[in-house]
Enzyme design. Sequence first.
Site, mmCIF file in Angstrom:
data_model
loop_
_atom_site.group_PDB
_atom_site.id
_atom_site.type_symbol
_atom_site.label_atom_id
_atom_site.label_comp_id
_atom_site.label_asym_id
_atom_site.label_seq_id
_atom_site.Cartn_x
_atom_site.Cartn_y
_atom_site.Cartn_z
ATOM 1 C CB SER A 25 -0.755 0.189 1.480
ATOM 2 O OG SER A 25 -1.947 -0.876 1.458
ATOM 3 C CG HIS A 56 -2.802 -2.143 -3.637
ATOM 4 N ND1 HIS A 56 -2.441 -1.752 -2.219
ATOM 5 C CD2 HIS A 56 -1.786 -2.880 -3.096
ATOM 6 C CE1 HIS A 56 -1.976 -1.760 -0.952
ATOM 7 N NE2 HIS A 56 -1.121 -3.459 -2.460
ATOM 8 C CG HIS A 78 -4.765 -6.761 0.120
ATOM 9 N ND1 HIS A 78 -4.390 -6.227 -0.620
ATOM 10 C CD2 HIS A 78 -3.969 -6.608 1.348
ATOM 11 C CE1 HIS A 78 -3.761 -5.300 -0.490
ATOM 12 N NE2 HIS A 78 -2.990 -6.055 0.562
ATOM 13 C CE1 TYR A 80 -8.193 -5.052 1.752
ATOM 14 C CE2 TYR A 80 -6.837 -5.688 3.045
ATOM 15 C CZ TYR A 80 -7.153 -5.005 1.981
ATOM 16 O OH TYR A 80 -6.081 -3.900 1.726
ATOM 17 C CD GLU A 81 -7.943 -6.353 -2.765
ATOM 18 O OE1 GLU A 81 -8.172 -6.141 -3.939
ATOM 19 O OE2 GLU A 81 -6.936 -6.665 -2.516
ATOM 20 C CB ALA A 108 1.051 -0.693 4.566
ATOM 21 C CG MET A 206 -5.068 -6.152 7.268
ATOM 22 S SD MET A 206 -5.832 -4.943 6.475
ATOM 23 C CE MET A 206 -6.388 -4.266 8.217
ATOM 24 C CB SER A 207 -0.720 -8.311 2.933
ATOM 25 O OG SER A 207 0.235 -7.492 2.723
ATOM 26 C CG ASN A 230 -1.428 1.693 11.884
ATOM 27 O OD1 ASN A 230 -0.505 1.349 10.671
ATOM 28 N ND2 ASN A 230 -1.761 1.603 12.382
ATOM 29 C CG HIS A 242 -6.562 3.020 4.052
ATOM 30 N ND1 HIS A 242 -5.325 2.350 3.285
ATOM 31 C CD2 HIS A 242 -6.993 2.656 2.268
ATOM 32 C CE1 HIS A 242 -5.242 1.638 2.957
ATOM 33 N NE2 HIS A 242 -5.650 2.325 1.969
HETATM 34 N N1 HPA Z 1 -3.587 -3.100 11.293
HETATM 35 C C1 HPA Z 1 -3.081 -4.252 10.196
HETATM 36 N N2 HPA Z 1 -3.081 -3.529 9.099
HETATM 37 C C2 HPA Z 1 -2.664 -2.628 8.565
HETATM 38 C C3 HPA Z 1 -1.952 -1.824 10.016
HETATM 39 C C4 HPA Z 1 -2.811 -1.976 11.379
HETATM 40 O O1 HPA Z 1 -2.909 -1.410 11.923
HETATM 41 N N3 HPA Z 1 -1.646 -0.850 8.989
HETATM 42 C C5 HPA Z 1 -1.161 -1.172 8.151
HETATM 43 N N4 HPA Z 1 -1.682 -2.322 7.524
#
Ligand code: HPA
Length: 272
Positions: A25, A56, A78, A80-81, A108, A206-207, A230, A242
């Site tokens: 990302s 992306h 991903h 989650y998609e 990320a 998440m990847s 973050n 996001h």
């Molecule tokens: N959690 C999950 N996935 C992420 C995060 C997070 O805090 N930041 C970037 N991808």
Amino acid sequence: MILDAKACIESRTALRPTIGVVLGSGLGAFADELAARLEIPYSEIPGWPASTAVGHAGKLILGKLGRLEVAVMAGRAHLYEGYSPAQATYGVRVLGSLGVRTLVLTNAAGGINPSLKRGGLVLISDHINMQGCNPLAGPNDDALGPRFPDMSEVYSRAFREKAKQVAARLGIQVAEGIYAAMLGPSYETPAEIRYLRTIGADLVGMSTVPEAIVASHMGIETLGISCVTNMAAGILPRKINHEEVLETGAMVRDTLVKFLKALLPSLAEAAG
Ligand code: HPA
């Protein structure tokens, strides 16, 4: 299907990449560094899932970095998609079929270990798969790899050492840590982050994990790099969004590009 994708790509370029890079990302800038570049939108490659995540790009870029022939995935699919584990790892399977033996996975991630800083880069030393599925479930293709593959060094120790040397030479700070993969797409709750910390995770995302498992299965030597976009939920008294993730990605973009440019040749040299 994978062989159709391979044939399609090889019909469009004489390049035969040995190194692959997956850009996460907001981290897509590295592909611009490649010479003699060919960009192929995922939609033009048989069987390749489209990437729907914001930030992306959704294309495969082949090109040269010095003498190295490189394949870059700008954007990934991903779980989650709604993609299946097979779809989420299709790109890495195709890279393997093209002859990629060295892979750099970037992502990320949220920082769980309080010693990590927003905007920092972290070499992934190991992972914890909390996604509730494994991309190797189902019939095994013995031509690709074993039924029960060892996972004791998914992220090459030699590559991590090389990466630390390169980072030191460039004056880039890198940490090392364990990445926990969650299904998403919701960010974690503070209780979940406390749990992940307890079980030994430094980072959450998440990847990456499905791709790393499949690469390891195929004997592809892998380096994982997380960008801490973050601090994870509950680590700081603020919400996660996001936009912050993409913003931080943009902040570290130049550093990551510089790092990858110097790193790839030395990984190619170290690949064994
Ligand atoms: N959690 C999950 N996935 C992420 C995060 C997070 O805090 N930041 C970037 N991808």
